[in-house]
Design a protein around this motif. Structure first.
Motif, mmCIF file in Angstrom:
data_model
loop_
_atom_site.group_PDB
_atom_site.id
_atom_site.type_symbol
_atom_site.label_atom_id
_atom_site.label_comp_id
_atom_site.label_asym_id
_atom_site.label_seq_id
_atom_site.Cartn_x
_atom_site.Cartn_y
_atom_site.Cartn_z
ATOM 1 N N GLU A 49 0.839 -1.211 0.000
ATOM 2 C CA GLU A 49 0.000 0.000 0.000
ATOM 3 C C GLU A 49 0.867 1.251 0.000
ATOM 4 O O GLU A 49 1.863 1.338 0.721
ATOM 5 N N THR B 86 -6.750 -0.895 -5.749
ATOM 6 C CA THR B 86 -7.114 -2.250 -5.318
ATOM 7 C C THR B 86 -8.623 -2.367 -5.202
ATOM 8 O O THR B 86 -9.350 -1.382 -5.315
ATOM 9 N N LYS C 75 -7.993 1.277 -2.085
ATOM 10 C CA LYS C 75 -6.703 1.858 -1.688
ATOM 11 C C LYS C 75 -5.726 1.728 -2.841
ATOM 12 O O LYS C 75 -5.909 0.919 -3.742
ATOM 13 N N TYR C 76 -4.665 2.531 -2.779
ATOM 14 C CA TYR C 76 -3.650 2.492 -3.818
ATOM 15 C C TYR C 76 -2.515 1.580 -3.382
ATOM 16 O O TYR C 76 -2.153 1.524 -2.208
ATOM 17 N N ALA C 77 -1.938 0.860 -4.358
ATOM 18 C CA ALA C 77 -0.843 -0.060 -4.061
ATOM 19 C C ALA C 77 0.092 -0.122 -5.259
ATOM 20 O O ALA C 77 -0.285 0.199 -6.384
#
Length: 197
Positions: free
Chosen positions: A85, A95, A99-101
């Protein structure tokens, strides 16, 4: 004009004409669905985020001052164990949880594959470390038994081919272990327990 042809007081020919017209009425061109002139109401243009037009009639076409919205990639097909993350940064993927990953596996690709030379000398086998049990060695050629067979006179086990050859080569069909005569090759019994090994 009546609701039912059965109640109509018309000639048979007029009733047939009325029936034919009535049966084709649904397929008349006035009942065709008109093609909408614009896109469907749910269509929204990706670049300008405005509904009601296709790409050809987009108001931002040719506008040099317009900055397009960056596309967000999804992490579909990448295992979660390869993702870490991060805040919304360049190259981050969205995701399923919103959230960003980013991928952590890129480090493995950067290292490269360790290639072995195509023709390496074979390493010596470790057969000496694990000796073969005596039960699996037959008494004639001292090798591992293949298709094990038991001889009925003394109950010893041999490789099927070796014991048949030994019995046929001796004139009186003598057992190599107990030296009993007239032991026929047809009397050999397959040792099924050792055949599975």
């Amino acid at each position: 004009q009546t609701a039912s042809l059965a109640e109509a007081s018309a000639s048979e020919e007029n009733e047939i004409k009325a029936l034919m017209i009535w049966s084709c009425h649904e397929y008349d061109s006035i009942n065709y669905m008109k093609k909408p002139l614009g896109p469907p109401p749910s269509y929204t243009r990706f670049c300008c985020r405005k509904p009601g037009h296709y790409i050809k009639k987009c108001p931002i076409n040719g506008d040099k001052n317009f900055e397009s919205v960056p596309r967000i990639k999804k992490n579909t097909g990448i295992p979660r164990s390869f993702m870490i993350e991060v805040p919304n940064t360049k190259g981050a993927m969205l995701t399923n949880s919103g959230k960003y990953a980013m991928q952590t596996i890129k480090e493995a690709y950067a290292r490269g594959k360790k290639e072995k030379p195509p023709f390496l000398p074979e390493e010596p086998s470790s057969d000496d470390d694990d000796p073969v049990p005596d039960e699996l060695l037959h008494l004639i050629c001292k090798d591992i038994m293949i298709d094990a067979a038991v001889i009925p006179c003394c109950g010893n086990s041999y490789c099927d081919e070796c014991i048949r050859t030994a019995l046929l080569e001796s004139e009186e069909h003598i057992c190599p272990t107990c030296h009993q005569t007239d032991v026929l090759p047809d009397a050999l019994i397959a040792y099924k327990c050792l055949c599975r090994v």
